[in-house]
Design a protein around this motif. Structure first.
Motif, short mmCIF file in Angstrom:
data_model
loop_
_atom_site.label_atom_id
_atom_site.label_comp_id
_atom_site.label_asym_id
_atom_site.label_seq_id
_atom_site.Cartn_x
_atom_site.Cartn_y
_atom_site.Cartn_z
N LEU A 132 3.88 1.49 -1.32
CA LEU A 132 4.44 1.65 -2.67
C LEU A 132 3.39 2.22 -3.62
O LEU A 132 3.67 3.09 -4.43
CB LEU A 132 4.92 0.29 -3.20
N LEU A 133 2.16 1.71 -3.48
CA LEU A 133 1.08 2.19 -4.36
C LEU A 133 0.83 3.68 -4.10
O LEU A 133 0.71 4.46 -5.04
CB LEU A 133 -0.20 1.40 -4.08
N LEU B 183 0.83 -1.21 0.00
CA LEU B 183 0.00 0.00 0.00
C LEU B 183 0.86 1.26 0.00
O LEU B 183 0.56 2.23 -0.67
CB LEU B 183 -0.95 0.00 1.20
N VAL C 79 3.57 5.84 -5.66
CA VAL C 79 3.56 5.94 -7.12
C VAL C 79 2.33 6.71 -7.62
O VAL C 79 2.38 7.43 -8.60
CB VAL C 79 3.72 4.53 -7.74
#
Ligand code: SF4
Lengths: 76, 364
Positions: free
Chosen positions: A68-69, A66, A72
Motif C-alpha cells: 500500500l505504501l 508495504l 501511494v
C-alpha cells in the motif's frame, strides 16, 4: 470504547475462553466471536475489545502495508 | 525505518496538498491525530475533521436519564467507565453513585453477568453502548444465557447510516473509516457511500496508519477515483467477521435510533429481537420507563431543545464537524475533563477531551 488491543493467545481454558498476553499481562478472553476456542489458535494474535477477541491479526501484515505504501508513494 | 516512512508519507501528503476535508468517524482516530499532532505536521490545506465516532458522546440523553432513574429505583446499573461521567439532563451516573446508588463500572458484559449471578436478589441492568465493535459481545453473552435478574439497556449505534447522513449535511471530501468497526462489518457496507463520490479508506490507529489513510484518500481524489480501500489489512478484510455478525443479528435487529447532538437516523441502531425481550431493560422495567417519560413530558428544561445538551455546549456542531472545540465558549474554562459540561469532554475518545489533553495544555 472502540479501542481494541492486540494480545497473543497463550492457552485455551475451555470451549470459549483463552488466556491472552497483552504486553506482559495475562487476561482471560472470550473467543465466541471468532468461532470459539481451538488449540490451533495458540500463538496467534487477536484484537481484544471489552473482553472479547473480535478478530485475528494477520501474520502477513507488513507485506500488505508495504505494498500500500509503495502504491501511494509511487504515484506521487 | 518506520520513522523514515512516516516522514516520506508526510512529504507525500504535503507536496500534493490541495484543499481537502477528510473526516474520521472514530474516537480512537481522534486520539491518534491529537496525540501525534498530525494536524500540525501536515499541510493546513488537508483538514482532518472529527465526526460522531465517540460512542458515549452520541448516547442519547434519554438513555442516560433512564439508567439513572433505574439506579434511583434500586436497580444495580453496570456500565463501562467512559459512560459514568457523561452528563444526563441533570446529572451523570457518577453523580447518582455519589448519592449512594448502586452503579458499578465493568470492563465487559461478562463482569455484569457475574454480578447478577453472585447477587440473585438484586436486579442488574447492563448499559449496552457502542458501535458494531461492541454490540456482538453482548449478543454472544445473551446467546450463552444470562440469569433472570439481568437485563440490558441497549443503546448501540451503527456507523454507515451516520456516515451517509454526514455526506449530505457536512462539507467533506472523503472518510477515514473506523478500523475496529470494520473488523466486524468488513469493507462492503461503505460501498454505497463511496459510489456517491466519497473516497473511503479503512484505517488503523498508529500514526503511520493514519498518515497512510490520509495519503490514500488524497490519492483517490488525485486520480479521480472514489472507492473503498483497506489500509488496515492486518485486522480487516472485505467480508469482516461473519461469525460476529451472525451472532449479532440472531439477537438484535436494526432500528431507527437517536444520536445525541444529531437526532434520529434511520436504521442506525440495534434493538433486541422479540425472542430476547425478557432481557430488554425497557420491558423489564417498563413502569420506571413510563414514569420517567411522563415526568419528562411535564417538565421543560433548557437542555431538551438542544438534543440533551446545555445551552452553550456546541457538541452537536463538533460531532458533525461544523465546529472545533476551541470555538466553544466553555472549552478549557467551565468545561474540562475534570468537570465536563458536554459529552465530548468526557471520554478518551471525545473530541473536546483530546483537544484539551493534547492541544490546550500545550497552548495550541
Ligand atoms: S468544550 Fe465542553 S461544553 Fe464545549 S462543546 Fe466541548 S463538551 Fe460541550
Amino acid at each position: 470504547m472502540c479501542i481494541a488491543i492486540p494480545g497473543k493467545i497463550t492457552s485455551i481454558l475451555n470451549e470459549n475462553t483463552a488466556t491472552v498476553d497483552i504486553g506482559g499481562i495475562k487476561r482471560k478472553v472470550n473467543l465466541d466471536l471468532i468461532g470459539g476456542a481451538d488449540s490451533s489458535l495458540i500463538g496467534k494474535h487477536a484484537l481484544v475489545h471489552v473482553g472479547y477477541a473480535i478478530s485475528l491479526i494477520s501474520d502477513e501484515e507488513s507485506e500488505e502495508i508495504l505494498k500500500l505504501l509503495r502504491d501511494v508513494m509511487d504515484l506521487s | 525505518m518506520m520513522e523514515n516512512i512516516e516522514q516520506k508519507l508526510i512529504s507525500r501528503i504535503n507536496e500534493n496538498a490541495t484543499p481537502l476535508r477528510i473526516m474520521h468517524v472514530c474516537g480512537t482516530h481522534e486520539r491518534t491525530i491529537s496525540k501525534y499532532a498530525i494536524r500540525d505536521i501536515i499541510s493546513e490545506d488537508v483538514q482532518l475533521l472529527s465526526g460522531p465516532g465517540c460512542p458515549v458522546c452520541v448516547t442519547p440523553v434519554e438513555d442516560i436519564d433512564f439508567a439513572i432513574e433505574l439506579a434511583r429505583s434500586g436497580k444495580v446499573i453496570t456500565s463501562f467507565g467512559d459512560m459514568m461521567r457523561v452528563p444526563g439532563t441533570t446529572e451523570s451516573l457518577f453523580d447518582a453513585r455519589s448519592d449512594g446508588y448502586d452503579i458499578r463500572m465493568v470492563y465487559s458484559i461478562d463482569d455484569a453477568i457475574k454480578i447478577a449471578k453472585d447477587n440473585p436478589t438484586l436486579e442488574i441492568v447492563f448499559f449496552g453502548i457502542g458501535f458494531e465493535t461492541t454490540a456482538p459481545s453482548n449478543a454472544a453473552a445473551l446467546l450463552r444465557g444470562v440469569p433472570e435478574n439481568f437485563s440490558i439497556l441497549t443503546s448501540h449505534k451503527l456507523m454507515p447510516p451516520a456516515m451517509e447522513i454526514l455526506t449530505r449535511d457536512t462539507n467533506l471530501d472523503g472518510f477515514l473509516a473506523p478500523g475496529h468497526v470494520s473488523t466486524i462489518i468488513g469493507t462492503e457496507p461503505y460501498d454505497p457511500i463511496s459510489e456517491k463520490g466519497f473516497p473511503i479508506v479503512v484505517t488503523g490507529f498508529e500514526a503511520l496508519d493514519v498518515l497512510l489513510g490520509i495519503a490514500m484518500v488524497q490519492n483517490q481524489l488525485e486520480t479521480g477515483r472514489s472507492c473503498v480501500e483497506n489500509a488496515y489489512p492486518r485486522c480487516v478484510n472485505v467480508e469482516g467477521n461473519l461469525k460476529a455478525r451472525e451472532l449479532l443479528y440472531e439477537v438484535f435487529k436494526k432500528t431507527d435510533s437517536k444520536w445525541r447532538g444529531i437526532g434520529m437516523i434511520e436504521n442506525s441502531g440495534l434493538a433486541l429481537k422479540k425472542e430476547f425481550e425478557q432481557f430488554d431493560a425497557v420491558n423489564v422495567h417498563a413502569d420506571i420507563y413510563k414514569r420517567l417519560h411522563e415526568k419528562k413530558a411535564s417538565e421543560s428544561d433548557n437542555v431538551d431543545g438542544k438534543n440533551g445538551l446545555y445551552e452553550e455546549c456546541i457538541c452537536a456542531e463538533i460531532l458533525t464537524a461544523r465546529a472545533q472545540p476551541s470555538q466553544c465558549p466553555l472549552f478549557g474554562r467551565r468545561c474540562s475533563p475534570e468537570a465536563p459540561v458536554g459529552p465530548c469532554m468526557v471520554s478518551l475518545e471525545g473530541t473536546c477531551y483530546n483537544w484539551y489533553k493534547y492541544r490546550h495544555n500545550k497552548g495550541i
